[in-house]
Design a protein around this motif. Structure first.
Motif, PDB file in Angstrom:
ATOM      1  N   ASP A  73      25.743   2.305  11.804  1.00  0.00           N
ATOM      2  CA  ASP A  73      26.490   2.033  13.002  1.00  0.00           C
ATOM      3  C   ASP A  73      25.495   1.935  13.891  1.00  0.00           C
ATOM      4  OD1 ASP A  73      27.913   1.940  15.095  1.00  0.00           O
ATOM      5  OD2 ASP A  73      28.972   3.790  14.972  1.00  0.00           O
ATOM      6  N   PHE A  74      25.024   0.828  14.078  1.00  0.00           N
ATOM      7  CA  PHE A  74      23.998   0.615  15.416  1.00  0.00           C
ATOM      8  C   PHE A  74      24.923   0.377  16.704  1.00  0.00           C
ATOM      9  CE2 PHE A  74      20.975  -0.486  11.787  1.00  0.00           C
ATOM     10  CZ  PHE A  74      19.908   0.330  12.399  1.00  0.00           C
ATOM     11  N   CYS A  75      25.940   0.262  16.755  1.00  0.00           N
ATOM     12  CA  CYS A  75      26.752   0.487  18.023  1.00  0.00           C
ATOM     13  C   CYS A  75      26.916   1.822  18.653  1.00  0.00           C
ATOM     14  CB  CYS A  75      28.106  -0.150  18.010  1.00  0.00           C
ATOM     15  SG  CYS A  75      28.287  -2.071  17.298  1.00  0.00           S
ATOM     16  N   ALA A  76      26.484   2.838  17.782  1.00  0.00           N
ATOM     17  CA  ALA A  76      26.709   4.208  18.309  1.00  0.00           C
ATOM     18  C   ALA A  76      25.504   4.516  19.273  1.00  0.00           C
ATOM     19  CB  ALA A  76      26.616   5.022  17.226  1.00  0.00           C
ATOM     20  N   PRO A  77      25.545   5.163  20.338  1.00  0.00           N
ATOM     21  CA  PRO A  77      24.769   5.627  21.145  1.00  0.00           C
ATOM     22  C   PRO A  77      23.720   6.800  20.710  1.00  0.00           C
ATOM     23  CG  PRO A  77      26.796   6.581  22.121  1.00  0.00           C
ATOM     24  CD  PRO A  77      26.930   5.805  20.709  1.00  0.00           C
TER      25      PRO A  77
ATOM     26  N   SER B 159      20.160  -5.712  32.985  1.00  0.00           N
ATOM     27  CA  SER B 159      21.011  -5.734  31.886  1.00  0.00           C
ATOM     28  C   SER B 159      21.178  -4.146  31.306  1.00  0.00           C
ATOM     29  CB  SER B 159      20.585  -6.408  30.639  1.00  0.00           C
ATOM     30  OG  SER B 159      19.407  -6.189  29.839  1.00  0.00           O
ATOM     31  N   GLU B 160      22.099  -3.710  30.489  1.00  0.00           N
ATOM     32  CA  GLU B 160      22.106  -2.619  29.841  1.00  0.00           C
ATOM     33  C   GLU B 160      20.715  -2.244  28.987  1.00  0.00           C
ATOM     34  OE1 GLU B 160      24.902  -0.260  29.816  1.00  0.00           O
ATOM     35  OE2 GLU B 160      25.566  -1.145  31.557  1.00  0.00           O
ATOM     36  N   PRO B 161      20.398  -0.812  28.749  1.00  0.00           N
ATOM     37  CA  PRO B 161      19.484  -0.780  27.619  1.00  0.00           C
ATOM     38  C   PRO B 161      19.852  -1.359  26.137  1.00  0.00           C
ATOM     39  CG  PRO B 161      20.328   1.179  28.738  1.00  0.00           C
ATOM     40  CD  PRO B 161      21.348   0.209  29.042  1.00  0.00           C
ATOM     41  N   HIS B 162      18.939  -1.889  25.546  1.00  0.00           N
ATOM     42  CA  HIS B 162      19.101  -2.299  24.123  1.00  0.00           C
ATOM     43  C   HIS B 162      18.462  -1.520  23.182  1.00  0.00           C
ATOM     44  CE1 HIS B 162      21.065  -6.449  25.444  1.00  0.00           C
ATOM     45  NE2 HIS B 162      20.124  -6.215  26.352  1.00  0.00           N
ATOM     46  N   GLN B 163      19.089  -1.418  22.123  1.00  0.00           N
ATOM     47  CA  GLN B 163      18.541  -0.777  20.997  1.00  0.00           C
ATOM     48  C   GLN B 163      17.355  -1.428  20.252  1.00  0.00           C
ATOM     49  OE1 GLN B 163      19.399   2.496  17.478  1.00  0.00           O
ATOM     50  NE2 GLN B 163      20.986   1.277  18.298  1.00  0.00           N
ATOM     51  N   ILE B 164      16.211  -0.956  19.795  1.00  0.00           N
ATOM     52  CA  ILE B 164      15.040  -1.701  19.491  1.00  0.00           C
ATOM     53  C   ILE B 164      14.774  -0.877  18.162  1.00  0.00           C
ATOM     54  CG2 ILE B 164      12.454  -2.340  19.670  1.00  0.00           C
ATOM     55  CD1 ILE B 164      14.408  -3.749  21.890  1.00  0.00           C
ATOM     56  N   MET B 165      14.510  -1.892  16.953  1.00  0.00           N
ATOM     57  CA  MET B 165      14.355  -1.185  15.764  1.00  0.00           C
ATOM     58  C   MET B 165      12.760  -1.822  15.312  1.00  0.00           C
ATOM     59  SD  MET B 165      16.470  -1.789  12.073  1.00  0.00           S
ATOM     60  CE  MET B 165      16.137  -3.440  11.928  1.00  0.00           C
ATOM     61  N   GLU B 166      11.900  -0.988  14.793  1.00  0.00           N
ATOM     62  CA  GLU B 166      10.775  -1.129  14.377  1.00  0.00           C
ATOM     63  C   GLU B 166      10.907  -1.047  12.931  1.00  0.00           C
ATOM     64  OE1 GLU B 166       8.178  -1.742  16.464  1.00  0.00           O
ATOM     65  OE2 GLU B 166       8.840  -1.176  18.120  1.00  0.00           O
TER      66      GLU B 166
ATOM     67  N   ILE C   5      15.392  -6.585  18.273  1.00  0.00           N
ATOM     68  CA  ILE C   5      16.522  -6.078  19.342  1.00  0.00           C
ATOM     69  C   ILE C   5      17.887  -6.386  18.953  1.00  0.00           C
ATOM     70  CG2 ILE C   5      16.010  -8.465  20.721  1.00  0.00           C
ATOM     71  CD1 ILE C   5      16.293  -6.982  23.307  1.00  0.00           C
ATOM     72  N   PHE C   6      18.553  -5.257  19.285  1.00  0.00           N
ATOM     73  CA  PHE C   6      20.036  -5.467  18.920  1.00  0.00           C
ATOM     74  C   PHE C   6      20.782  -6.058  20.007  1.00  0.00           C
ATOM     75  CE2 PHE C   6      18.749  -2.669  15.575  1.00  0.00           C
ATOM     76  CZ  PHE C   6      19.687  -3.028  14.256  1.00  0.00           C
ATOM     77  N   LEU C   7      21.693  -6.849  19.898  1.00  0.00           N
ATOM     78  CA  LEU C   7      22.549  -7.462  21.032  1.00  0.00           C
ATOM     79  C   LEU C   7      23.885  -7.250  20.584  1.00  0.00           C
ATOM     80  CD1 LEU C   7      20.403 -10.596  21.463  1.00  0.00           C
ATOM     81  CD2 LEU C   7      20.175  -8.700  22.833  1.00  0.00           C
ATOM     82  N   ALA C   8      24.810  -7.579  21.651  1.00  0.00           N
ATOM     83  CA  ALA C   8      26.279  -7.408  21.308  1.00  0.00           C
ATOM     84  C   ALA C   8      26.783  -8.199  20.792  1.00  0.00           C
ATOM     85  CB  ALA C   8      26.846  -6.690  22.608  1.00  0.00           C
TER      86      ALA C   8
ATOM     87  N   GLU D 290       7.728 -11.536  20.079  1.00  0.00           N
ATOM     88  CA  GLU D 290       7.499  -9.977  19.875  1.00  0.00           C
ATOM     89  C   GLU D 290       8.734  -9.193  18.942  1.00  0.00           C
ATOM     90  OE1 GLU D 290       7.017  -6.629  22.729  1.00  0.00           O
ATOM     91  OE2 GLU D 290       5.612  -8.322  23.192  1.00  0.00           O
ATOM     92  N   GLN D 291       9.653 -10.003  19.243  1.00  0.00           N
ATOM     93  CA  GLN D 291      11.093  -9.247  18.454  1.00  0.00           C
ATOM     94  C   GLN D 291      12.035 -10.235  18.356  1.00  0.00           C
ATOM     95  OE1 GLN D 291      11.638  -6.212  21.556  1.00  0.00           O
ATOM     96  NE2 GLN D 291      12.645  -7.625  22.894  1.00  0.00           N
ATOM     97  N   GLU D 292      12.846 -10.068  17.540  1.00  0.00           N
ATOM     98  CA  GLU D 292      13.635 -10.950  16.581  1.00  0.00           C
ATOM     99  C   GLU D 292      15.240 -10.388  17.209  1.00  0.00           C
ATOM    100  OE1 GLU D 292      13.356 -12.662  12.764  1.00  0.00           O
ATOM    101  OE2 GLU D 292      11.316 -11.888  12.836  1.00  0.00           O
ATOM    102  N   PRO D 293      16.242 -11.111  17.490  1.00  0.00           N
ATOM    103  CA  PRO D 293      17.488 -10.733  17.690  1.00  0.00           C
ATOM    104  C   PRO D 293      18.508 -10.499  16.592  1.00  0.00           C
ATOM    105  CG  PRO D 293      17.522 -13.087  17.997  1.00  0.00           C
ATOM    106  CD  PRO D 293      16.090 -12.833  17.947  1.00  0.00           C
ATOM    107  N   LEU D 294      19.056  -9.409  16.726  1.00  0.00           N
ATOM    108  CA  LEU D 294      20.065  -8.967  15.650  1.00  0.00           C
ATOM    109  C   LEU D 294      21.419  -8.575  16.350  1.00  0.00           C
ATOM    110  CD1 LEU D 294      18.130  -6.955  13.099  1.00  0.00           C
ATOM    111  CD2 LEU D 294      18.769  -9.173  12.680  1.00  0.00           C
ATOM    112  N   VAL D 295      22.567  -8.968  15.657  1.00  0.00           N
ATOM    113  CA  VAL D 295      23.735  -8.436  16.292  1.00  0.00           C
ATOM    114  C   VAL D 295      24.201  -7.043  15.683  1.00  0.00           C
ATOM    115  CG1 VAL D 295      26.257  -8.914  16.476  1.00  0.00           C
ATOM    116  CG2 VAL D 295      24.600 -10.784  16.412  1.00  0.00           C
TER     117      VAL D 295
END
Length: 191
Positions: free
Chosen positions: A23-27, A71-78, A107-110, A124-129
């Motif tokens: 669940d990458f939508c959870a805070p 914008s809102e903070p975005h979750q980043i995954m390494e 970078i996770f986008l909505a 530097e980073q690729e988008p994921l939903v």
């Protein structure tokens, strides 16, 4: 989200099935590491020539939230992937070990439209939903497949020459033993 608010960090299970629904939508942020064998990665298994002891990939992920202006903070995954698989060398057609050591940042986008509109120039980073049932195992497998060389080869000078298709023995000797067809014509003309 308040900058001073500390988010809980969740430890991911190393089990492949647990990586299919994260669940990458959870805070919250995530951390995890483990090993995936070739059998855990069916699309990678289709690419390998043989599977030897120790073949597979260590993976390590870490996520955190970053603030972006306006914008809102975005979750980043390494994501880090390191491992070995055996492919067919395109020079000698024998098995060849390929070591991979990759690091990626996402970078996770909505929404899909936000991911589609994400600037391509950002290398530097690729988008994921982000999703409540994100398949992290599939993402790891995608990155392994993208890292496999298009033309796997042994290092220069390592390949053994193989026998020619139409003859036996070494290529140069087989060619020397065959009579030149033009010499046959030349001899016919003399007679």
């Amino acid at each position: 989200m308040d900058r001073n608010h500390v988010l809980p960090q969740v430890q991911l299970s190393a089990e492949p099935n647990a990586l299919r629904r994260v669940d990458f939508c959870a805070p919250q942020s995530y951390r995890g590491a483990g090993f995936l064998s070739i059998s855990d990665l069916p699309r990678v298994a289709e690419e390998v020539s043989t599977v030897q002891t120790g073949d597979g990939f260590n993976w390590d992920i870490q996520t955190h939230f970053e603030h972006f202006p306006g914008s809102e903070p975005h979750q980043i995954m390494e994501l880090a992937i390191k491992g070995r698989l055996h492919l067919t060398c395109q020079r000698c057609l024998q098995g060849c070990a390929v070591d991979l050591d990759e690091k990626r940042r996402f970078i996770f986008l909505a929404t899909e439209s936000q991911a589609d509109d994400y600037p391509l120039e950002d290398e530097e980073q690729e988008p994921l939903v982000a999703s409540q049932q994100f398949n992290l195992l599939e993402t790891i497998e995608d990155e392994i497949l993208l890292s496999i060389p298009l033309i796997p080869k042994h290092p220069e000078g390592f390949c053994e020459p193989h026998a020619p298709v139409f003859g036996e023995g070494d290529g140069d000797e087989a060619l020397a033993e065959r009579e030149n067809p033009f010499n046959v014509l030349k001899n016919m003309k003399k007679n």
